[in-house]
Scaffold this active site. Structure first.
Site, short mmCIF file in Angstrom:
data_model
loop_
_atom_site.label_atom_id
_atom_site.label_comp_id
_atom_site.label_asym_id
_atom_site.label_seq_id
_atom_site.Cartn_x
_atom_site.Cartn_y
_atom_site.Cartn_z
N GLN A 46 0.83 -1.20 0.00
CA GLN A 46 0.00 0.00 0.00
C GLN A 46 0.86 1.26 0.00
OE1 GLN A 46 -1.22 -2.25 2.70
NE2 GLN A 46 -3.11 -2.91 1.73
N ASN A 66 -4.29 0.97 -2.23
CA ASN A 66 -3.84 -0.40 -2.43
C ASN A 66 -2.87 -0.50 -3.61
OD1 ASN A 66 -5.01 -1.83 -0.34
ND2 ASN A 66 -6.88 -2.32 -1.48
N CYS A 75 -6.22 0.82 7.32
CA CYS A 75 -5.12 -0.15 7.31
C CYS A 75 -4.44 -0.07 8.66
CB CYS A 75 -4.13 0.16 6.18
SG CYS A 75 -2.67 -0.92 6.20
N GLY A 76 -4.57 -1.13 9.45
CA GLY A 76 -4.05 -1.12 10.81
C GLY A 76 -2.54 -1.14 10.88
N ASN A 77 -1.90 -2.02 10.10
CA ASN A 77 -0.43 -2.05 10.07
C ASN A 77 0.11 -0.72 9.58
OD1 ASN A 77 0.09 -4.69 11.01
ND2 ASN A 77 -0.40 -5.53 9.01
N ASN A 160 -13.08 -1.22 7.19
CA ASN A 160 -13.07 -1.96 5.93
C ASN A 160 -13.62 -3.36 6.22
OD1 ASN A 160 -10.89 -2.80 7.45
ND2 ASN A 160 -9.42 -2.78 5.79
N ARG A 212 -8.34 -7.45 0.09
CA ARG A 212 -9.06 -6.85 -1.03
C ARG A 212 -8.14 -5.89 -1.79
NH1 ARG A 212 -13.81 -2.62 0.48
NH2 ARG A 212 -12.00 -1.80 1.59
N CYS A 220 -1.92 -8.29 8.29
CA CYS A 220 -3.06 -7.39 8.08
C CYS A 220 -3.59 -7.01 9.46
CB CYS A 220 -4.14 -8.06 7.24
SG CYS A 220 -5.61 -7.04 7.01
N GLY A 221 -3.40 -5.76 9.84
CA GLY A 221 -3.80 -5.32 11.17
C GLY A 221 -5.30 -5.32 11.37
N THR A 222 -6.05 -4.76 10.40
CA THR A 222 -7.51 -4.77 10.54
C THR A 222 -8.03 -6.19 10.48
OG1 THR A 222 -7.77 -4.34 8.16
CG2 THR A 222 -7.85 -2.43 9.64
#
Length: 277
Positions: A46, A66, A75-77, A160, A212, A220-222
């Site tokens: 990203q 993305n 985006c958590g990370n 998301n 996605r 993927c944090g989220t």
């Protein structure tokens, strides 16, 4: 012009960080796609952009593109990397940073060791708001698929959308084949991130995520947050869970409905550079 950037990662989920405050630049979907290209650009999962906030109550605006150029909500990370980046760039000296996203506010807490705790907000569980085509809210839903028949998933939005599918073993989970099918499933009108979760114990899970617009990523944090929420709702997990992803581990805490999800993990700077645009 030459665009200054920083390459960072959160557990291998890698980002090109752009300071659009101290340099005059507009990141379009096409430009983001070019930057993210691993063969002809810088290369990343990203592109994350720091902008001036619209509200005086926020410190920064946080935008996420993305790999395919699509702009997404959260985006958590990336949020952890965002917090470390704005401090490195001298844009703030705060250890508690409030950012605007496309779906609301996030609060980022930077610790001395560059571990960052992110208040991800309360999860969204209403099907209409995820969005998911379902008649009513439930702890799990049946999703018909070509690759695996009818499967049972949890569905959560962390800003998301996420579908969480329990598997016996993450290593052998059909992420490459079932992931794209879940991502583009018609029950999710805005597409969805597909998480494959293995419950190790009530306080630990293994997780792989087909994101996605990006495909499978190292972290993927989220997705980690959504998996813990889905597992808690199904009575499988405790309040605080260690989430093991291919790129490393996160700590996720959720006290229950209406409480925020708290995510703690690292943010790593790889290098600084310039690219001609």
């Amino acid at each position: 012009m030459r665009l200054r950037f920083t390459k960072m990662h959160g557990l291998g989920n890698d980002f090109v960080m752009i300071d659009a405050i101290s340099q005059r630049v507009t990141i379009t979907p096409e430009r983001a796609r070019q930057l993210a290209d691993r063969h002809f650009g810088v290369g990343c999962d990203q592109v994350l952009v720091v902008e001036t906030p619209d509200s005086p109550d926020a410190d920064f605006k946080y935008r996420i593109f993305n790999h395919d150029g699509s702009e997404v909500e959260n985006c958590g990370n990336g949020a952890r990397c965002f917090a470390v980046f704005v401090r490195q760039r001298g844009l703030t000296a705060k250890s508690v940073i409030t950012v605007e996203t496309a779906v609301g506010r996030m609060v980022l807490h930077v610790q001395e060791d560059d571990q960052v705790t992110v208040d991800m907000g309360a999860p969204i569980l209403s099907p209409a708001d995820i969005p998911l085509a379902a008649p009513q809210q439930a702890t799990s839903y049946t999703l018909p698929t070509q690759g695996a028949g009818d499967i049972t998933i949890g569905a959560v939005s962390m800003g998301n959308p996420h579908a969480v599918y329990c598997v016996n073993d993450c290593k052998t989970a059909p992420v490459e084949t079932l992931g794209p099918e879940i991502e583009a499933h018609p029950h999710f009108p805005k597409k969805v991130n597909a998480g494959f979760m293995q419950v190790v114990s009530p306080s630990e899970i293994n997780l792989r995520v087909y994101e996605r617009g990006a495909g499978e990523t190292l972290a993927c944090g989220t997705g980690a947050c959504a998996a813990v929420v889905a597992g808690r709702l199904q009575g499988l997990l405790e309040n605080t869970v260690k989430v093991n992803l291919p790129g490393g581990s996160l700590s996720i805490t959720w006290e229950g409905v209406d409480s925020p999800v708290m995510m703690t993990g690292p943010a790593t700077t790889v290098f600084h550079g310039q690219v001609k645009i």
